[in-house]
Design a protein around this motif. Structure first.
Motif, PDB file in Angstrom:
ATOM      1  N   SER A 110      36.548  37.158  32.899  1.00 23.69           N
ATOM      2  CA  SER A 110      36.088  37.254  33.268  1.00 23.69           C
ATOM      3  C   SER A 110      35.511  35.959  32.142  1.00 23.69           C
ATOM      4  O   SER A 110      35.219  35.694  31.568  1.00 23.69           O
ATOM      5  CB  SER A 110      34.945  37.341  33.623  1.00 23.69           C
ATOM      6  OG  SER A 110      33.232  36.899  34.943  1.00 23.69           O
ATOM      7  N   PHE A 111      35.227  34.517  33.197  1.00 21.48           N
ATOM      8  CA  PHE A 111      34.585  33.404  32.582  1.00 21.48           C
ATOM      9  C   PHE A 111      34.507  32.291  33.523  1.00 21.48           C
ATOM     10  O   PHE A 111      34.779  32.267  34.443  1.00 21.48           O
ATOM     11  CB  PHE A 111      35.839  32.810  31.314  1.00 21.48           C
ATOM     12  CG  PHE A 111      37.388  33.164  31.758  1.00 21.48           C
ATOM     13  CD1 PHE A 111      37.713  31.837  33.021  1.00 21.48           C
ATOM     14  CD2 PHE A 111      38.222  33.617  31.603  1.00 21.48           C
ATOM     15  CE1 PHE A 111      39.252  31.529  33.604  1.00 21.48           C
ATOM     16  CE2 PHE A 111      39.332  33.785  32.568  1.00 21.48           C
ATOM     17  CZ  PHE A 111      40.301  32.656  33.291  1.00 21.48           C
ATOM     18  N   PRO A 112      33.811  31.508  32.573  1.00 16.68           N
ATOM     19  CA  PRO A 112      33.064  29.754  32.916  1.00 16.68           C
ATOM     20  C   PRO A 112      34.197  29.669  33.448  1.00 16.68           C
ATOM     21  O   PRO A 112      34.918  29.295  32.821  1.00 16.68           O
ATOM     22  CB  PRO A 112      31.361  29.808  32.561  1.00 16.68           C
ATOM     23  CG  PRO A 112      31.963  30.165  31.332  1.00 16.68           C
ATOM     24  CD  PRO A 112      33.075  31.539  31.478  1.00 16.68           C
ATOM     25  N   GLY A 113      33.603  28.507  34.597  1.00 20.89           N
ATOM     26  CA  GLY A 113      35.141  27.032  34.688  1.00 20.89           C
ATOM     27  C   GLY A 113      34.224  26.322  35.899  1.00 20.89           C
ATOM     28  O   GLY A 113      32.728  26.672  36.307  1.00 20.89           O
ATOM     29  N   GLU A 114      34.966  24.849  36.546  1.00 19.41           N
ATOM     30  CA  GLU A 114      34.048  23.912  36.385  1.00 19.41           C
ATOM     31  C   GLU A 114      34.981  23.510  37.924  1.00 19.41           C
ATOM     32  O   GLU A 114      36.210  23.390  37.223  1.00 19.41           O
ATOM     33  CB  GLU A 114      33.396  22.730  35.677  1.00 19.41           C
ATOM     34  CG  GLU A 114      33.146  21.452  36.491  1.00 19.41           C
ATOM     35  CD  GLU A 114      32.670  20.150  35.823  1.00 19.41           C
ATOM     36  OE1 GLU A 114      32.298  19.450  35.751  1.00 19.41           O
ATOM     37  OE2 GLU A 114      33.308  20.469  34.050  1.00 19.41           O
ATOM     38  N   VAL A 115      34.472  23.354  39.406  1.00 18.19           N
ATOM     39  CA  VAL A 115      34.773  22.947  39.787  1.00 18.19           C
ATOM     40  C   VAL A 115      35.408  20.854  39.720  1.00 18.19           C
ATOM     41  O   VAL A 115      35.072  20.555  39.709  1.00 18.19           O
ATOM     42  CB  VAL A 115      34.799  23.245  41.218  1.00 18.19           C
ATOM     43  CG1 VAL A 115      35.666  22.276  42.451  1.00 18.19           C
ATOM     44  CG2 VAL A 115      34.301  24.326  41.673  1.00 18.19           C
ATOM     45  N   GLN A 116      37.294  21.215  40.146  1.00 12.55           N
ATOM     46  CA  GLN A 116      37.589  19.371  40.432  1.00 12.55           C
ATOM     47  C   GLN A 116      38.286  19.075  41.648  1.00 12.55           C
ATOM     48  O   GLN A 116      38.421  20.296  41.851  1.00 12.55           O
ATOM     49  CB  GLN A 116      37.915  19.098  39.025  1.00 12.55           C
ATOM     50  CG  GLN A 116      36.795  19.232  37.216  1.00 12.55           C
ATOM     51  CD  GLN A 116      37.916  19.170  36.384  1.00 12.55           C
ATOM     52  OE1 GLN A 116      39.357  18.305  35.977  1.00 12.55           O
ATOM     53  NE2 GLN A 116      37.214  19.126  35.389  1.00 12.55           N
ATOM     54  N   PRO A 117      38.350  18.120  41.227  1.00 10.32           N
ATOM     55  CA  PRO A 117      38.698  18.117  42.922  1.00 10.32           C
ATOM     56  C   PRO A 117      40.746  17.841  42.383  1.00 10.32           C
ATOM     57  O   PRO A 117      41.149  18.404  40.855  1.00 10.32           O
ATOM     58  CB  PRO A 117      39.097  16.618  42.998  1.00 10.32           C
ATOM     59  CG  PRO A 117      37.488  15.571  42.385  1.00 10.32           C
ATOM     60  CD  PRO A 117      37.224  16.694  40.953  1.00 10.32           C
ATOM     61  N   ASN A 118      41.560  18.168  43.124  1.00  7.26           N
ATOM     62  CA  ASN A 118      42.628  18.262  43.052  1.00  7.26           C
ATOM     63  C   ASN A 118      43.715  16.959  42.710  1.00  7.26           C
ATOM     64  O   ASN A 118      44.148  16.290  43.863  1.00  7.26           O
ATOM     65  CB  ASN A 118      43.559  19.280  44.506  1.00  7.26           C
ATOM     66  CG  ASN A 118      45.181  19.906  44.237  1.00  7.26           C
ATOM     67  OD1 ASN A 118      45.397  19.399  43.403  1.00  7.26           O
ATOM     68  ND2 ASN A 118      45.487  20.512  44.789  1.00  7.26           N
ATOM     69  N   ARG A 119      43.985  16.607  41.786  1.00  6.31           N
ATOM     70  CA  ARG A 119      43.993  15.459  41.660  1.00  6.31           C
ATOM     71  C   ARG A 119      45.949  14.997  42.032  1.00  6.31           C
ATOM     72  O   ARG A 119      46.265  14.379  41.862  1.00  6.31           O
ATOM     73  CB  ARG A 119      44.448  15.683  40.183  1.00  6.31           C
ATOM     74  CG  ARG A 119      42.732  15.314  39.020  1.00  6.31           C
ATOM     75  CD  ARG A 119      42.234  14.567  39.632  1.00  6.31           C
ATOM     76  NE  ARG A 119      40.738  14.436  38.804  1.00  6.31           N
ATOM     77  CZ  ARG A 119      39.367  14.253  38.760  1.00  6.31           C
ATOM     78  NH1 ARG A 119      40.022  12.995  39.761  1.00  6.31           N
ATOM     79  NH2 ARG A 119      38.652  14.204  37.937  1.00  6.31           N
ATOM     80  N   TYR A 120      46.812  16.448  42.423  1.00  6.56           N
ATOM     81  CA  TYR A 120      47.578  15.788  43.254  1.00  6.56           C
ATOM     82  C   TYR A 120      47.507  15.725  44.232  1.00  6.56           C
ATOM     83  O   TYR A 120      48.881  15.519  44.969  1.00  6.56           O
ATOM     84  CB  TYR A 120      48.986  17.800  42.753  1.00  6.56           C
ATOM     85  CG  TYR A 120      49.161  17.742  41.135  1.00  6.56           C
ATOM     86  CD1 TYR A 120      49.060  16.876  40.271  1.00  6.56           C
ATOM     87  CD2 TYR A 120      49.740  19.083  41.160  1.00  6.56           C
ATOM     88  CE1 TYR A 120      49.094  16.698  38.857  1.00  6.56           C
ATOM     89  CE2 TYR A 120      49.665  19.145  39.715  1.00  6.56           C
ATOM     90  CZ  TYR A 120      49.952  18.478  38.398  1.00  6.56           C
ATOM     91  OH  TYR A 120      49.773  18.257  37.523  1.00  6.56           O
ATOM     92  N   ARG A 121      46.733  16.111  44.917  1.00 10.11           N
ATOM     93  CA  ARG A 121      46.378  16.382  46.146  1.00 10.11           C
ATOM     94  C   ARG A 121      45.156  15.442  46.189  1.00 10.11           C
ATOM     95  O   ARG A 121      44.393  15.116  47.247  1.00 10.11           O
ATOM     96  CB  ARG A 121      46.328  16.776  47.092  1.00 10.11           C
ATOM     97  CG  ARG A 121      47.496  18.360  46.846  1.00 10.11           C
ATOM     98  CD  ARG A 121      47.079  19.487  47.363  1.00 10.11           C
ATOM     99  NE  ARG A 121      47.039  19.665  49.277  1.00 10.11           N
ATOM    100  CZ  ARG A 121      46.980  20.329  49.857  1.00 10.11           C
ATOM    101  NH1 ARG A 121      46.986  21.147  49.127  1.00 10.11           N
ATOM    102  NH2 ARG A 121      46.842  20.532  50.749  1.00 10.11           N
ATOM    103  N   SER A 122      45.427  13.639  45.443  1.00 14.97           N
ATOM    104  CA  SER A 122      43.777  12.685  45.724  1.00 14.97           C
ATOM    105  C   SER A 122      44.520  11.306  45.197  1.00 14.97           C
ATOM    106  O   SER A 122      45.601  11.160  44.223  1.00 14.97           O
ATOM    107  CB  SER A 122      42.850  13.276  44.612  1.00 14.97           C
ATOM    108  OG  SER A 122      42.970  13.575  43.568  1.00 14.97           O
ATOM    109  N   SER A 123      43.759  10.386  45.874  1.00 13.96           N
ATOM    110  CA  SER A 123      45.054   8.783  45.499  1.00 13.96           C
ATOM    111  C   SER A 123      43.449   7.336  45.389  1.00 13.96           C
ATOM    112  O   SER A 123      42.680   8.366  45.566  1.00 13.96           O
ATOM    113  CB  SER A 123      45.414   8.707  46.952  1.00 13.96           C
ATOM    114  OG  SER A 123      46.051   8.896  47.576  1.00 13.96           O
TER     115      SER A 123
END
Length: 372
Positions: free
Chosen positions: A67-80
């Motif tokens: 278990s570890f903390p994370g940060e949500v980011q846009p999916n760069r492979y599906r964004s422009s």
């Protein structure tokens, strides 16, 4: 009171005394840096005051997942990113932050002198091409025919280079004389949500400056920093879940990023999570739970027993037969549910399971004092 007891315990620490050389024999001088590190010796009272707890190393399999903390980011492979390819002035906007747009939908209208010149050149080239086509090959010389065709293609290519779409160029060919010169429209390159729109109407923007970001938020990335030793146990495709206040959502480990953070000694782990209800938003902090997989048996110790030394490596304090407590280097293989599988120890060894940080601090002070 506890701090005073710990201080008194630290002050009373002593090393095993080395036998003094005989007076009639010249003993060789050994530099302090070359001497082998000795274990710290504490009385039972000192151990109690410092909170030292001793346990035994066991061979078993880890249970549970990491278990570890994370940060949500846009999916760069599906964004422009949407930007102007030439310097231009923002005339109007047609989409705002958070709006859902379809592919090809207008986002902003801009004006550029360069586009005005290119549009005029294309209209003239288009008219010349139509003129020679109406006359036909039997009347028009071959050289003029080729020049008209190539001129039209070059003018069209110039507009495409500036970012105009084929539909916009065709509209210009139909009624170019009725359009305001220099005006062109940026459109959405994909369907999605506008996640960024950092500009103002009337602003002069340079070529390449991002004006919009359009992202498909049906999936998002969750990026976390994981200890380099533990990241080596993860594999792409491993199942995980993202904990939210409203529940959980499934995720999959996609990539183990190759760049090591030298300050924290961690590697980036990128997961992809389904986001059909948009409960995950870029910039949001979440907790990642890696689902348990099969684990082979190994030497398992409490995670609190493993600490970093001054060189950034992992050590565990081991009790010798005389009661001394000395740091022993280990390699962390896997961590789960407050336990770590390590290499470098033997089954049955007695180790410090609580209070290891206190021992490290005292050992560091002794080393510093010897150097002085």
């Amino acid at each position: 009171m506890i701090g005073t007891a710990v201080t008194m315990a630290g002050a009373a620490l002593s090393r095993d005394p080395a036998p003094a050389p005989k007076q009639d024999v010249a003993a060789p001088v050994v530099p302090a840096a070359a001497a082998a590190p000795a274990g710290l010796v504490l009385s039972p009272q000192q151990r109690d005051a410092a909170g030292i707890v001793i346990g035994t190393v066991e061979r078993k399999s880890l249970s549970g997942g990491m278990s570890f903390p994370g940060e949500v980011q846009p999916n760069r492979y599906r964004s422009s990113l949407v930007s102007s390819r030439i310097p231009a002035v923002i005339q109007n906007r047609h989409a705002v932050l958070g709006q859902t747009v379809r592919q090809g939908q207008p986002l902003a209208t801009l004006f550029s002198v360069e586009v005005a010149d290119a549009q005029a050149g294309y209209v003239l080239a288009e008219r010349e091409w139509r003129r020679v086509q109406d006359l036909g090959r039997d009347i028009v010389a071959g050289k003029r025919w080729i020049e008209a065709e190539v001129g039209r293609q070059q003018a069209r290519a110039r507009l495409l280079t500036y970012g105009l779409s084929s539909a916009q160029i065709e509209a210009l060919a139909r009624d170019g004389h009725n359009r305001t010169p220099g005006i062109f429209t940026l459109t959405a390159p994909q369907a999605g949500i506008v996640t960024s729109d950092s500009f103002r109407i009337g602003e002069m923007v340079e070529a390449g400056k991002p004006l919009f970001e359009v992202a498909d938020t049906a999936t998002v990335w969750v990026e976390a920093r994981v200890d380099a030793d533990l990241a080596g146990t993860l594999v792409p495709g491993a199942s995980a879940s993202i904990r939210l206040a409203s529940g959980r959502t499934k995720a999959v480990v996609k990539q183990i990023l190759p760049s090591l953070d030298e300050r924290t000694r961690t590697l980036g782990v990128r997961l992809e999570a389904e986001n059909p209800t948009r409960a995950l938003n870029p910039g949001q902090f979440v907790q990642v739970d890696l689902e348990p997989g099969e684990s082979s048996a190994g030497l398992v110790v409490p995670t609190d027993a493993v600490i970093r030394n001054a060189n950034g490596g992992w050590v565990v304090f081991v009790e010798d037969k005389d009661g001394g407590l000395a740091p022993v280097p280990v390699r962390v293989v896997q961590t789960a549910s407050g336990q770590s599988q390590v290499e470098g120890l033997t089954a049955g060894s007695r180790i410090v399971t609580s209070g290891a940080f206190f021992l490290k601090s005292e050992l560091d002070k002794n080393v510093t004092g010897s150097a002085q």
